[in-house]
Design a protein around this motif. Structure first.
Motif, PDB file in Angstrom:
ATOM      1  N   VAL A  73       0.867  -1.180   0.000  1.00 32.27           N
ATOM      2  CA  VAL A  73       0.000   0.000   0.000  1.00 32.27           C
ATOM      3  C   VAL A  73       0.903   1.230   0.000  1.00 32.27           C
ATOM      4  O   VAL A  73       2.050   1.169   0.458  1.00 32.27           O
ATOM      5  CB  VAL A  73      -0.967   0.036   1.225  1.00 32.27           C
ATOM      6  N   LYS A  74       0.387   2.311  -0.518  1.00 36.51           N
ATOM      7  CA  LYS A  74       1.200   3.520  -0.677  1.00 36.51           C
ATOM      8  C   LYS A  74       1.235   4.374   0.595  1.00 36.51           C
ATOM      9  O   LYS A  74       1.925   5.375   0.647  1.00 36.51           O
ATOM     10  CB  LYS A  74       0.642   4.380  -1.821  1.00 36.51           C
ATOM     11  N   HIS A  75       0.453   3.977   1.597  1.00 41.41           N
ATOM     12  CA  HIS A  75       0.360   4.788   2.812  1.00 41.41           C
ATOM     13  C   HIS A  75       1.425   4.372   3.822  1.00 41.41           C
ATOM     14  O   HIS A  75       1.729   3.198   3.981  1.00 41.41           O
ATOM     15  CB  HIS A  75      -1.034   4.666   3.418  1.00 41.41           C
ATOM     16  N   ASN A  76       1.964   5.368   4.491  1.00 43.56           N
ATOM     17  CA  ASN A  76       2.999   5.190   5.491  1.00 43.56           C
ATOM     18  C   ASN A  76       2.428   4.450   6.714  1.00 43.56           C
ATOM     19  O   ASN A  76       1.442   4.890   7.294  1.00 43.56           O
ATOM     20  CB  ASN A  76       3.469   6.607   5.877  1.00 43.56           C
ATOM     21  N   PRO A  77       3.060   3.330   7.135  1.00 40.39           N
ATOM     22  CA  PRO A  77       2.563   2.592   8.297  1.00 40.39           C
ATOM     23  C   PRO A  77       2.513   3.436   9.566  1.00 40.39           C
ATOM     24  O   PRO A  77       1.636   3.229  10.409  1.00 40.39           O
ATOM     25  CB  PRO A  77       3.573   1.440   8.464  1.00 40.39           C
ATOM     26  N   VAL A  78       3.441   4.377   9.708  1.00 37.94           N
ATOM     27  CA  VAL A  78       3.419   5.251  10.889  1.00 37.94           C
ATOM     28  C   VAL A  78       2.152   6.108  10.874  1.00 37.94           C
ATOM     29  O   VAL A  78       1.486   6.274  11.897  1.00 37.94           O
ATOM     30  CB  VAL A  78       4.684   6.147  10.952  1.00 37.94           C
ATOM     31  N   ILE A  80      -0.662   5.302   9.364  1.00 36.78           N
ATOM     32  CA  ILE A  80      -1.800   4.404   9.607  1.00 36.78           C
ATOM     33  C   ILE A  80      -1.965   4.161  11.103  1.00 36.78           C
ATOM     34  O   ILE A  80      -3.080   4.217  11.629  1.00 36.78           O
ATOM     35  CB  ILE A  80      -1.626   3.074   8.839  1.00 36.78           C
ATOM     36  N   LEU A  81      -0.863   3.922  11.797  1.00 41.82           N
ATOM     37  CA  LEU A  81      -0.945   3.606  13.229  1.00 41.82           C
ATOM     38  C   LEU A  81      -1.184   4.823  14.109  1.00 41.82           C
ATOM     39  O   LEU A  81      -1.803   4.705  15.164  1.00 41.82           O
ATOM     40  CB  LEU A  81       0.338   2.912  13.699  1.00 41.82           C
ATOM     41  N   THR A  82      -0.690   5.994  13.681  1.00 42.38           N
ATOM     42  CA  THR A  82      -0.719   7.149  14.597  1.00 42.38           C
ATOM     43  C   THR A  82      -1.501   8.340  14.063  1.00 42.38           C
ATOM     44  O   THR A  82      -1.864   9.232  14.821  1.00 42.38           O
ATOM     45  CB  THR A  82       0.710   7.643  14.889  1.00 42.38           C
ATOM     46  N   GLY A  83      -1.716   8.378  12.746  1.00 37.69           N
ATOM     47  CA  GLY A  83      -2.324   9.574  12.157  1.00 37.69           C
ATOM     48  C   GLY A  83      -1.335  10.722  12.024  1.00 37.69           C
ATOM     49  O   GLY A  83      -1.705  11.822  11.629  1.00 37.69           O
ATOM     50  N   GLN A  84      -0.054  10.478  12.342  1.00 35.51           N
ATOM     51  CA  GLN A  84       0.981  11.520  12.329  1.00 35.51           C
ATOM     52  C   GLN A  84       1.933  11.314  11.146  1.00 35.51           C
ATOM     53  O   GLN A  84       2.080  10.201  10.668  1.00 35.51           O
ATOM     54  CB  GLN A  84       1.807  11.457  13.610  1.00 35.51           C
ATOM     55  N   GLY A  85       2.603  12.383  10.776  1.00 39.37           N
ATOM     56  CA  GLY A  85       3.671  12.278   9.787  1.00 39.37           C
ATOM     57  C   GLY A  85       3.145  12.208   8.365  1.00 39.37           C
ATOM     58  O   GLY A  85       1.964  12.456   8.105  1.00 39.37           O
ATOM     59  N   GLU A  86       4.021  11.853   7.455  1.00 40.39           N
ATOM     60  CA  GLU A  86       3.661  11.786   6.035  1.00 40.39           C
ATOM     61  C   GLU A  86       2.645  10.680   5.818  1.00 40.39           C
ATOM     62  O   GLU A  86       2.823   9.568   6.289  1.00 40.39           O
ATOM     63  CB  GLU A  86       4.909  11.491   5.195  1.00 40.39           C
ATOM     64  N   LYS A  87       1.606  11.003   5.074  1.00 39.75           N
ATOM     65  CA  LYS A  87       0.549  10.034   4.817  1.00 39.75           C
ATOM     66  C   LYS A  87       1.001   8.969   3.814  1.00 39.75           C
ATOM     67  O   LYS A  87       0.709   7.791   3.969  1.00 39.75           O
ATOM     68  CB  LYS A  87      -0.664  10.788   4.276  1.00 39.75           C
ATOM     69  N   LEU A  88       1.699   9.417   2.782  1.00 41.30           N
ATOM     70  CA  LEU A  88       2.147   8.507   1.728  1.00 41.30           C
ATOM     71  C   LEU A  88       3.648   8.349   1.786  1.00 41.30           C
ATOM     72  O   LEU A  88       4.355   9.228   2.240  1.00 41.30           O
ATOM     73  CB  LEU A  88       1.725   9.044   0.348  1.00 41.30           C
ATOM     74  N   TRP A  89       4.138   7.208   1.311  1.00 38.11           N
ATOM     75  CA  TRP A  89       5.584   7.017   1.254  1.00 38.11           C
ATOM     76  C   TRP A  89       5.976   6.426  -0.052  1.00 38.11           C
ATOM     77  O   TRP A  89       5.144   6.116  -0.882  1.00 38.11           O
ATOM     78  CB  TRP A  89       6.103   6.201   2.441  1.00 38.11           C
TER      79      TRP A  89
END
Length: 89
Positions: A73-78, A80-89
């Protein structure tokens, strides 16, 4: 305490203060392009009851996050887990 109703060999992410499993599951749905809990369960290859269980206990199995990464998936695991930081990676 409550007994786990199933065994999760890789364990669970402990969610940070103020983060609910419901929010994480919503972000997982966004990341996987699924629109309902049932679709997300199918995507993860688990019974929908496990999602409800995770939501009630505010836990997220590590294996679910690993699946997201494995399926690229293109979404950043951080995010997904926290709602913080870059959404995509």
């Amino acid at each position: 305490g409550q007994h786990m109703t199933y065994w999760e060999p890789e364990g669970f992410h402990l969610l940070g203060e103020g983060i609910s499993a419901k929010e994480v599951l919503n972000r997982m749905r966004e990341a996987t392009g699924t629109t309902s809990q049932r679709e997300l369960a199918d995507w993860l290859g688990v019974r929908q009851s496990l999602l409800s269980d995770a939501q009630r206990r505010d836990i997220i199995p590590i294996r679910w996050m690993r699946l997201l990464i494995e399926k690229q998936v293109k979404h950043n695991p951080v995010w997904i887990l926290t709602g913080q930081g870059e959404k995509l990676w």
